[in-house]
Scaffold this motif. Structure first.
Motif, PDB file in Angstrom:
ATOM      1  N   ARG A   1       0.842  -1.220   0.000  1.00  0.00           N
ATOM      2  CA  ARG A   1       0.000   0.000   0.000  1.00  0.00           C
ATOM      3  C   ARG A   1       0.865   1.253   0.000  1.00  0.00           C
ATOM      4  O   ARG A   1       0.491   2.283   0.560  1.00  0.00           O
ATOM      5  N   SER A   2       2.074   1.150  -0.613  1.00  0.00           N
ATOM      6  CA  SER A   2       2.969   2.311  -0.565  1.00  0.00           C
ATOM      7  C   SER A   2       2.380   3.462  -1.373  1.00  0.00           C
ATOM      8  O   SER A   2       1.560   3.267  -2.268  1.00  0.00           O
TER       9      SER A   2
ATOM     10  N   SER B   1       1.681  -5.212   5.572  1.00  0.00           N
ATOM     11  CA  SER B   1       2.478  -6.005   6.520  1.00  0.00           C
ATOM     12  C   SER B   1       1.659  -6.477   7.732  1.00  0.00           C
ATOM     13  O   SER B   1       2.077  -7.380   8.441  1.00  0.00           O
TER      14      SER B   1
HETATM   15  N1  LIG Z   1       9.480  -2.197 -11.450  1.00  0.00           N
HETATM   16  C1  LIG Z   1       9.527  -0.907 -11.108  1.00  0.00           C
HETATM   17  O1  LIG Z   1       9.559  -0.024 -11.940  1.00  0.00           O
HETATM   18  C2  LIG Z   1       9.506  -0.559  -9.634  1.00  0.00           C
HETATM   19  C3  LIG Z   1       9.319   0.756  -9.201  1.00  0.00           C
HETATM   20  C4  LIG Z   1       9.204   1.016  -7.822  1.00  0.00           C
HETATM   21  C5  LIG Z   1       9.338  -0.040  -6.924  1.00  0.00           C
HETATM   22  N2  LIG Z   1       9.585  -1.290  -7.394  1.00  0.00           N
HETATM   23  C6  LIG Z   1       9.696  -2.446  -6.487  1.00  0.00           C
HETATM   24  O2  LIG Z   1       8.391  -2.753  -6.051  1.00  0.00           O
HETATM   25  C7  LIG Z   1       8.414  -3.253  -4.726  1.00  0.00           C
HETATM   26  C8  LIG Z   1       7.510  -2.413  -3.853  1.00  0.00           C
HETATM   27  O3  LIG Z   1       7.968  -1.075  -3.879  1.00  0.00           O
HETATM   28  P1  LIG Z   1       7.409   0.016  -2.860  1.00  0.00           P
HETATM   29  O4  LIG Z   1       8.148   1.266  -3.131  1.00  0.00           O
HETATM   30  O5  LIG Z   1       5.929   0.009  -2.917  1.00  0.00           O
HETATM   31  O6  LIG Z   1       7.895  -0.646  -1.465  1.00  0.00           O
HETATM   32  P2  LIG Z   1       7.628  -0.184   0.046  1.00  0.00           P
HETATM   33  O7  LIG Z   1       7.462   1.285   0.112  1.00  0.00           O
HETATM   34  O8  LIG Z   1       8.663  -0.860   0.855  1.00  0.00           O
HETATM   35  O9  LIG Z   1       6.202  -0.837   0.388  1.00  0.00           O
HETATM   36  C9  LIG Z   1       6.053  -2.203   0.546  1.00  0.00           C
HETATM   37  C10 LIG Z   1       4.626  -2.504   0.884  1.00  0.00           C
HETATM   38  O10 LIG Z   1       4.521  -3.919   1.112  1.00  0.00           O
HETATM   39  C11 LIG Z   1       3.956  -4.174   2.412  1.00  0.00           C
HETATM   40  N3  LIG Z   1       4.585  -5.348   2.986  1.00  0.00           N
HETATM   41  C12 LIG Z   1       5.854  -5.482   3.434  1.00  0.00           C
HETATM   42  N4  LIG Z   1       6.048  -6.719   3.931  1.00  0.00           N
HETATM   43  C13 LIG Z   1       4.874  -7.379   3.798  1.00  0.00           C
HETATM   44  C14 LIG Z   1       4.445  -8.686   4.126  1.00  0.00           C
HETATM   45  N5  LIG Z   1       5.252  -9.571   4.712  1.00  0.00           N
HETATM   46  N6  LIG Z   1       3.180  -9.019   3.844  1.00  0.00           N
HETATM   47  C15 LIG Z   1       2.323  -8.150   3.251  1.00  0.00           C
HETATM   48  N7  LIG Z   1       2.691  -6.899   2.901  1.00  0.00           N
HETATM   49  C16 LIG Z   1       3.950  -6.507   3.174  1.00  0.00           C
HETATM   50  C17 LIG Z   1       4.243  -2.936   3.225  1.00  0.00           C
HETATM   51  O11 LIG Z   1       3.263  -2.865   4.252  1.00  0.00           O
HETATM   52  P3  LIG Z   1       3.186  -1.633   5.304  1.00  0.00           P
HETATM   53  O12 LIG Z   1       2.517  -0.523   4.555  1.00  0.00           O
HETATM   54  O13 LIG Z   1       2.353  -2.162   6.399  1.00  0.00           O
HETATM   55  O14 LIG Z   1       4.598  -1.320   5.685  1.00  0.00           O
HETATM   56  C18 LIG Z   1       4.129  -1.825   2.183  1.00  0.00           C
HETATM   57  O15 LIG Z   1       2.785  -1.435   2.021  1.00  0.00           O
HETATM   58  C19 LIG Z   1       9.886  -3.241  -4.326  1.00  0.00           C
HETATM   59  O16 LIG Z   1      10.419  -4.528  -4.576  1.00  0.00           O
HETATM   60  C20 LIG Z   1      10.521  -2.245  -5.273  1.00  0.00           C
HETATM   61  O17 LIG Z   1      11.875  -2.532  -5.526  1.00  0.00           O
HETATM   62  C21 LIG Z   1       9.651  -1.567  -8.717  1.00  0.00           C
END
Ligand SMILES: NC(=O)c1ccc[n+]([C@@H]2O[C@H](COP(=O)([O-])OP(=O)(O)OC[C@H]3O[C@@H](n4cnc5c(N)ncnc54)[C@H](OP(=O)(O)O)[C@@H]3O)[C@@H](O)[C@H]2O)c1
Length: 301
Positions: free
Chosen positions: A174-175, A202
């Motif tokens: 939910r980022s 999470s």
């Molecule tokens: N392909 C692309 O262009 C691109 C671009 C940006 C990011 N990414 C990748 O996409 C992924 C997510 O990025 P982000 O920026 O959204 O990451 P983030 O800011 O770290 O957010 C991660 C989300 O996942 C939740 N989460 C973490 N551990 C969990 C678990 N065990 N079970 C369920 N939910 C969990 C977190 O919950 P909480 O809210 O409760 O903390 C948070 O909402 C990363 O791997 C990043 O490298 C890729």
């Protein structure tokens, strides 16, 4: 979209192919702008923190800009007094008519006020859709610039003809830059969404049970190979947003890129699945190029 538990499995979604098609469209738009004497220009601004993965992402973005005819540049500011320097750079770029898109590397270092820094960025140049004004427009159902990764997921689903209407879509994460804007878009009536959306994070209990309900699963948890094939509903569409470098000295390159989904087990169950690399990543870059060209076109209109 196969909603039966039969049918082909693990058909890869070719993100690079989708990105190439989008780049051709963007290059054509750049050509039309050139006839009006406009060359789109994108500038990235970052605090100098020796982040090698950002450097490599920046190089691939620069190459993509070159391919379609967008000019690009990058500005680094020192960590010391970063808030003031970032504000100064953003104000300068916001006022410069030759600059159409500005990228700000997030997250900002601790102690730097995001609101303070954003107050210097012109929302019409915020091609990554992270400015509060653009986030607000998306929430109101009037999107202008939206976070590129979320837009990339929507573009993949649309271009692969994978309808969302009425489907149960489960989003993991939910980022503010991925999960939250994506959820808004998946629900929206007008932008091709209309899904029935469950958002997990999470604190969600029984994640495997949630995942098992997904007809479309979007993984953005930021944990390497976290989602296992056994959790996934047979025939589901799986979009993997995660990107991680897994070190492995037995591999020629010393490691490999993986997503948030365990690809090998998931591809035995899913009907369609995005690989990492070559899935969401290249489409995200293509979306950024498209946003820059749109910003240039709007600025000239
Ligand atoms: N392909 C692309 O262009 C691109 C671009 C940006 C990011 N990414 C990748 O996409 C992924 C997510 O990025 P982000 O920026 O959204 O990451 P983030 O800011 O770290 O957010 C991660 C989300 O996942 C939740 N989460 C973490 N551990 C969990 C678990 N065990 N079970 C369920 N939910 C969990 C977190 O919950 P909480 O809210 O409760 O903390 C948070 O909402 C990363 O791997 C990043 O490298 C890729």
């Amino acid at each position: 979209m196969p909603d039966k538990e039969t049918g082909p499995r693990g058909v890869k979604i070719d993100g690079r192919g989708i990105a190439r098609a989008m780049e051709e469209e963007v290059a054509a738009e750049v050509g039309r702008l050139a006839e009006r004497g406009v060359v789109p220009r994108l500038v990235s601004v970052a605090v100098d923190d020796d982040d090698r993965s950002f450097e490599s992402y920046s190089r691939s973005r620069e190459r993509a800009c070159e391919r379609v005819g967008i000019e690009t540049d990058s500005v680094k500011v020192p960590l010391m007094d970063a808030e003031r320097s970032l504000g100064r750079e953003l104000a300068k770029l916001s006022a410069d008519p030759a600059v159409h898109g500005v990228l700000l590397k997030l997250p900002l270092p601790s102690g730097v006020s995001e609101a303070g820094v954003f107050s210097h960025l012109h929302p019409g140049k915020d091609v990554e859709g992270v400015h509060p004004r653009n986030a607000g427009l998306l929430a109101l159902g009037r999107p202008r610039f939206v976070p590129c990764t979320a837009a990339a997921v929507m573009a993949i689903l649309r271009r692969e003809d994978l309808p969302l209407e009425g489907r149960h879509v489960v989003v993991l994460g939910r980022s503010r830059v991925v999960g939250a804007p994506l959820t808004t878009m998946l629900l929206d009536k007008r932008t091709g969404g209309n899904g029935t959306v469950t958002v997990c994070h999470s604190r969600t209990r029984n994640l495997p049970q949630m995942v098992a309900q997904a007809e479309v699963l979007i993984a953005a948890v930021g944990r390497p190979e976290y989602v296992k094939g056994e959790w996934i509903r047979p025939g589901a569409v799986v979009i993997d947003v995660g990107v991680h470098w897994l070190a492995d000295s037995s591999l020629p390159k010393g490691g490999k890129l993986v997503g948030d989904v365990h690809f090998e087990s998931a591809s035995r169950v899913a009907s369609r699945i995005t690989p990492v690399p070559g899935g969401v990543g290249p489409v995200t870059t293509a979306i950024l190029l498209r946003a820059t060209v749109r910003a240039a076109a709007r600025a000239e209109d």
